[in-house]
Design a protein around this motif. Sequence first.
Motif, short mmCIF file in Angstrom:
data_model
loop_
_atom_site.label_atom_id
_atom_site.label_comp_id
_atom_site.label_asym_id
_atom_site.label_seq_id
_atom_site.Cartn_x
_atom_site.Cartn_y
_atom_site.Cartn_z
N SER A 49 -7.58 -0.18 1.09
CA SER A 49 -7.65 0.06 2.53
C SER A 49 -9.09 0.12 3.00
O SER A 49 -9.44 -0.45 4.03
N PHE A 82 -11.71 5.87 7.64
CA PHE A 82 -10.50 5.46 8.35
C PHE A 82 -10.47 6.05 9.76
O PHE A 82 -10.07 5.38 10.71
N THR A 114 -3.22 -1.62 10.15
CA THR A 114 -2.46 -1.37 8.92
C THR A 114 -3.35 -0.76 7.86
O THR A 114 -3.00 0.24 7.23
N PHE A 115 -4.53 -1.35 7.68
CA PHE A 115 -5.43 -0.82 6.66
C PHE A 115 -5.86 0.61 6.99
O PHE A 115 -5.80 1.51 6.17
N GLY A 126 -4.41 3.84 5.15
CA GLY A 126 -5.46 4.50 4.39
C GLY A 126 -5.52 5.98 4.71
O GLY A 126 -5.57 6.84 3.82
N LEU A 172 0.83 -1.20 0.00
CA LEU A 172 0.00 0.00 0.00
C LEU A 172 0.87 1.25 0.00
O LEU A 172 0.60 2.22 -0.72
#
Lengths: 529, 491
Positions: B465, B384, B341-342, B346, B95
Amino acid sequence: MMNAANFPILSVTTFLPLAGVALICLIPSRHRKAIQWTAFLTTVVTFLVSLQLYFRFDLTTWEMQFVEDASWIPQFAIRYQMGIDGISLLLVLLTTFLSAVSVLSTWSAVTERVKAYMASLLLLETGMIGVFCALDFILFYVFWEVMLIPMYFIIGIWGGPRRIYAAVKFFIYTMSGSVLMLVAILVLYFMYHEATGTYSFYILDYHKLGLPANVQIWLFLAFAVAFAIKVPMFPFHTWLPDAHVEAPTAGSVILAGVLLKMGTYGFLRFCLPIFPQASVVFVPLILALSLIGIIYGALVSLAQDDVKKLVAYSSVSHLGYCMLGMFALNVDGIKGSLIQMINHGLSTGALFLIVGILYERRHTRLISEYGGLMKVMPIFAFLFLLVAFSSMGVPGTNGFVGELLILIGAFQASLKFGLAATIGLILGAVYLLWTVKRVTYGPITKPENEVLKDMTVREYAYMLPVLVFIFWIGLYPKPFLRTMDASVAHLLESVHAKQAAQVLEQKPAWFQNLLAKADIQQLTKGQGR
Amino acid sequence: MEQVMSSISLSAIAPELVLVACGLIVLMIQAVFGSRFRDSFAYVSLLGIGGAAFLVLTSPGAFESKIVEYSFCDMWVVDNFSRFFKLIFLIGTGLTLLISLRYLDNEAMQHSEYYALMLLCTVGMMVMASAAELITIFLGVELMSISLYALAGYTRSRMMSNEAAIKYFILGSFASGFLIYGIALIYGTTGTSQIPAIARYLAQAGAGAAVLVMGMALLIIGFGFKTASVPFHMWAPDVYEGAPAPVTGFMSAGPKAAAFAAFVRIFMEALPTLQTDWIMVIWLIAVLTMTVGNIIALVQENIKRMLAYSSIAHAGYVLVAFLAAGELGLTSILYYMLAYTFMNIGAFAVITMLAGAGETRVKVEDYRGVGYKHPVAALAMSLFLFSLAGIPPTGGFMGKFYIFSAAVKQGYIWLAIIGVLNSVVSVYYYLRVTVAMYMQAPEKDEDVPAASALSPALVVAIFISAYGVLSLGLFPSTYVAMVKESFLSFL
């Protein structure tokens, strides 16, 4: 297909508005009318679908109906379980009804970013219906929290001058209550596992669980704070005037009409059946706080010069009645409390609509800016008076039925509390009639008011259905009251039975003491004896 | 538990080899052809990451059996625990690379070193997750850290970036010193640096030695630095603020997860007998980390710095899970790090997109009006942020639910209460960004930041994400199944 026994009607009702959101997202922003119509039709269809619930509802049983059950997160025993009983049925219907009304009411009030606005309203509807239908703790919690997001944006983007403060306060207040509830849910979850050896988040499983009284006290508190903030009970009410006043009309209608009911619903669905002993222990405290709320809310309403703020504080007072009736812990009180939830949704919702109609014409909410509207807007003035009657509980309107039942319940439970609560009724009549007088009677004091137009067709279209229900419940409440008979009776039966069962068991000395204390309180209040 | 032993097994380190090879290829391309094939750096790197992920997923028995494969004289272990962490690292790096593409063009810094350092850093993290021996873990830590020092100072013309690199380097080396000293003390007492051997030794000899406890304490300090836990967090805000935005996102996810991977493996496998000694300390660190991180984040104006403090707070939540241990606690770490992490990368994708040349627009107030000028990016950013705040239906909520249920199960009810109240505090500063994006108007229309680093790759990163965050929140059961399969089998 509609009549098939396995038609997932609750899921359809819950997620239809979400489908509406998807549909709205496809329409380009410049077609404002199309977006508004789509949103409105979605809510109307949702309402029509939800009416099926009423007609197919089995009045003879307290068991959950229209149950749906599917696996969701099997590793935690979290399931997608939906179902309604006599306690939630009317609340679901109220939600779908008021959503349609509020979408229609907002067509001319909100002209900017209509797409996002309508999407938020529909998303909110999904969350609200979900809360009333969810039978799994985590599913309930997800709906409960999801709902915060659209409401936060509705207040924060389309609200009044202090909207940001109000929106953030609303969000943080409600969330701080609900996270404690989440911890309590987890504690319950592991206690259930210890007691039975299996994991479950199914709410009804917990109704059967007899918890030791000391644990009940803590868990009850954690749940009660979450719900008390939502209701809101004194002293957790400070977010409400801010949120109500700053929210756009539709937001206020939904906020007063449905969101507050989640708190009272939570008490009925969780606190009473899962923590019966703790509930009894806390009866005096909750009755006292409800009473303070009733009188304090009414007094503060009296002092307001902003008509929306006045209605907001009157909610604190009215919700005090709901709590009072509920914690009288007898059939009349709880039924009164339930029907009063519906009444408050209708009449306070209607009051906010009235305020919205005024605000759209003059862009002020100060009572002193109005006066003599009877001359230019006679029908409006008449409707305002009717709605005020309903809110103060004049016989023939819905408010009377609810308040009468609550007072009957309260008097059975405690003479003192019953008497004190009637003061609130008088104060309610005072502030509402005084407001009606100042707004609609007398000479027209401001030249701007001379040219005001009376109600438009669209305004009739959303006010009249509300009035129909106001009088229907007021004159012939049976179709509404009988839906809750079986569930309320069962609720009380199980609450009292569990109290009795726990007394019989041999428990440690401190536990016996606690119960004895609880029992004395129960006797002095004449709990159904 | 089934164990497979072998001395040299290239297949066990195949994913790492692929990444190293790709890193070297990228460097060679620039060395041989100059910047003529500049575009190929990213492709080669992404290819390497894809290849490594493929190798991790298809290695025999991955996420199906609990076979633990030791190789290289018990220095290297491949189990589902390490596989899962490797996937987290690869997702994070992948990413980040997608986000960096246009950013590096804008900064005129499209060089192969960036990609090579990223890949080597990832190798370092993977070594940390897979090492079964303390010195090997230390090698992984160093490989990761040194790459990160360079990456933090990568935009070398910016003063802030240089400052970040120097600070990170000095404090990081200091932390490494603690780590290696701790390793030395443990080796001194137990006579071995291999994790299973340490566990066997302590099981027989008991855990009374003061030197051993000292060694453990030094390890806590070392890993405290690497995970940015309070009171070892001082480096994080400055470094996060100064480092290039994509690197900051990368740093807050992968290396943190790697530090937790090694932390968990050492403490749960090698030192479980010392549990009574570390519980109070970690309890305190967890509470401090959550509280200090969240409270200081409340007053930050710079969004990168705010997310740095938020990242500190999130390390605190993970420490709660660490403390709860057991199957539920340890698997919740895996779940949470994946969700984190996502959601964090993101968020940094959106920050990178809007930061502008030289990262001039990274204040919260710069985000005013973004909601209407860049609706999709703002929607993603809100998602997010709500996820970071732990609001359903996002991965952040499920992660917190997972962690706090582990804490409650182990009887850490107060810790759970402190944790959830902390997440209420955090809501305030996450909401500030949404307030700016949607509810405040900029003074002038041109004040709304332009999407300078927008590229198809960045859009893909944001969508991946967002998908990750939503699927972790709405349909977690497949992930939970995978996480359960990755539960450390030595326990």
